[in-house]
Design a protein around this motif. Sequence first.
Motif, mmCIF file in Angstrom:
data_model
loop_
_atom_site.group_PDB
_atom_site.id
_atom_site.type_symbol
_atom_site.label_atom_id
_atom_site.label_comp_id
_atom_site.label_asym_id
_atom_site.label_seq_id
_atom_site.Cartn_x
_atom_site.Cartn_y
_atom_site.Cartn_z
ATOM 1 N N ILE A 111 17.649 66.016 -51.252
ATOM 2 C CA ILE A 111 17.934 64.800 -51.408
ATOM 3 C C ILE A 111 18.188 64.765 -53.210
ATOM 4 O O ILE A 111 17.183 65.484 -53.769
ATOM 5 C CB ILE A 111 16.898 63.827 -51.213
ATOM 6 N N CYS A 112 19.127 64.312 -53.578
ATOM 7 C CA CYS A 112 19.260 64.214 -54.978
ATOM 8 C C CYS A 112 19.491 62.931 -55.464
ATOM 9 O O CYS A 112 20.637 62.136 -55.450
ATOM 10 C CB CYS A 112 20.565 65.048 -55.375
ATOM 11 N N TYR A 123 19.859 60.562 -65.323
ATOM 12 C CA TYR A 123 18.569 60.975 -64.967
ATOM 13 C C TYR A 123 18.741 61.318 -63.377
ATOM 14 O O TYR A 123 19.487 60.951 -62.512
ATOM 15 C CB TYR A 123 17.826 59.644 -64.790
ATOM 16 N N ALA A 124 18.090 62.611 -63.095
ATOM 17 C CA ALA A 124 18.285 63.147 -61.809
ATOM 18 C C ALA A 124 17.047 64.083 -61.536
ATOM 19 O O ALA A 124 16.327 64.451 -62.342
ATOM 20 C CB ALA A 124 19.728 63.859 -61.810
ATOM 21 N N ALA A 125 17.051 64.450 -60.229
ATOM 22 C CA ALA A 125 16.220 65.477 -59.832
ATOM 23 C C ALA A 125 16.842 65.922 -58.445
ATOM 24 O O ALA A 125 17.577 65.336 -57.932
ATOM 25 C CB ALA A 125 14.749 65.111 -59.801
ATOM 26 N N LEU A 126 16.037 67.039 -58.031
ATOM 27 C CA LEU A 126 16.367 67.849 -56.717
ATOM 28 C C LEU A 126 15.085 67.452 -55.723
ATOM 29 O O LEU A 126 14.228 68.240 -56.230
ATOM 30 C CB LEU A 126 17.356 68.981 -56.452
ATOM 31 N N PHE A 127 15.206 66.915 -54.774
ATOM 32 C CA PHE A 127 13.883 66.937 -53.805
ATOM 33 C C PHE A 127 14.379 67.800 -52.340
ATOM 34 O O PHE A 127 15.435 67.667 -52.090
ATOM 35 C CB PHE A 127 13.299 65.649 -53.645
ATOM 36 N N GLU A 128 13.400 68.288 -51.860
ATOM 37 C CA GLU A 128 13.502 68.831 -50.528
ATOM 38 C C GLU A 128 12.596 67.854 -49.569
ATOM 39 O O GLU A 128 11.284 68.040 -49.875
ATOM 40 C CB GLU A 128 13.056 70.223 -50.457
ATOM 41 N N SER A 129 12.953 67.471 -48.457
ATOM 42 C CA SER A 129 12.180 66.646 -47.636
ATOM 43 C C SER A 129 11.860 67.715 -46.279
ATOM 44 O O SER A 129 12.559 68.077 -45.742
ATOM 45 C CB SER A 129 13.148 65.548 -46.935
ATOM 46 N N ARG A 130 10.391 67.747 -46.268
ATOM 47 C CA ARG A 130 10.084 68.530 -45.255
ATOM 48 C C ARG A 130 8.978 67.621 -44.442
ATOM 49 O O ARG A 130 8.035 67.470 -45.134
ATOM 50 C CB ARG A 130 9.533 69.922 -45.886
ATOM 51 N N GLY A 131 8.961 67.403 -43.020
ATOM 52 C CA GLY A 131 8.268 66.652 -42.311
ATOM 53 C C GLY A 131 8.022 65.435 -43.030
ATOM 54 O O GLY A 131 6.599 65.159 -42.805
ATOM 55 N N GLY A 132 8.864 64.742 -43.416
ATOM 56 C CA GLY A 132 8.686 63.609 -43.923
ATOM 57 C C GLY A 132 7.947 63.262 -45.397
ATOM 58 O O GLY A 132 7.887 62.540 -46.111
#
Length: 226
Positions: A111-112, A123-132
Motif C-alpha cells: 500500500i502506497c 509526502y509518501a511511504a510504502l507499507f506492507e499489509s500482513r494479516g491486517g
Amino acid sequence: MIILAVDTTTFAGSVALLEKTKLLAEVNIDSSSTYSERLLPAVDFILQTNGMNIKEVDGFALAAGPGSFTGIRVGLSTVKSFAFASEKQVAAVSTLKALAWKLRHPQNHLICPLLDAKKGEIYAALFESRGGKLKEIVSQGAYSPDRFFSLLPSNRIIFFTGNGIVAYKDKIFQYFKDKARFSHRSPFIAFEIGLLGYELLRKKKGVSAQELKPIYFRKSQAEEKD
C-alpha cells in the motif's frame, strides 16, 4: 474508552467519535479553507448527537501530519486546547499511516499512501499489509516523485491512495504500468485516526497537550523565510 478523533490535514477533513474500536459517529468537513470556522461546530455536533460533552471524552486522536500546514495547525491547536483543559492524553497519528490503514487486508499486499506536497514534491511511504497489520517498507517522508518511485518494487502490485494520485497518476503508470492499482475508498480518515489512536492510548503511548507536536517532513513557507 471514548476517543475523539480529528483530521484536518487535507481537503477531506473529518471528526469521529469512537468507543474503543466501535465507530459512534463521523462528520466530514470537505473544505480546508474553513477548518477554523467549521471544526468546533463539527465537534459540538458529534458530541451532542451522542448525548456527550467534551469532559466525557477519555482521550484524543489527532492526524498530526503530514499535509496542509494550515490544516495541521488548526487541528493541532484545537485538540491541544481540549487536552490541556481536560488533562487527557493525545495520540498523534500519521496521516500516511491512516490512509494505508484504510486499505489493510488479511492477505499480503503493498500500500502506497501519497499526498501532494506541492513544490514538485510528495509526502509518501510504502507499507506492507500482513494479516491486517502494517509494516513500513519505505520510510515516510517528503520526496521528489522520481526519487520515491525509484525506491518501490516494480514487479509487485501496489495499491495507491491519497490525493497525490490525482497529480501523479501518469507518472505512476510510467513506473508501474499494470502493477498499479488505485483506491476508490472514501478519503475521510478520522475513523482510522481513531483506531490507530486508540491502540496508542491503550498502550500508554499518548502525550500531554504540552508534548503534542505536528508531523512535518519539511519546513513551512513561513519557516523557510526565517
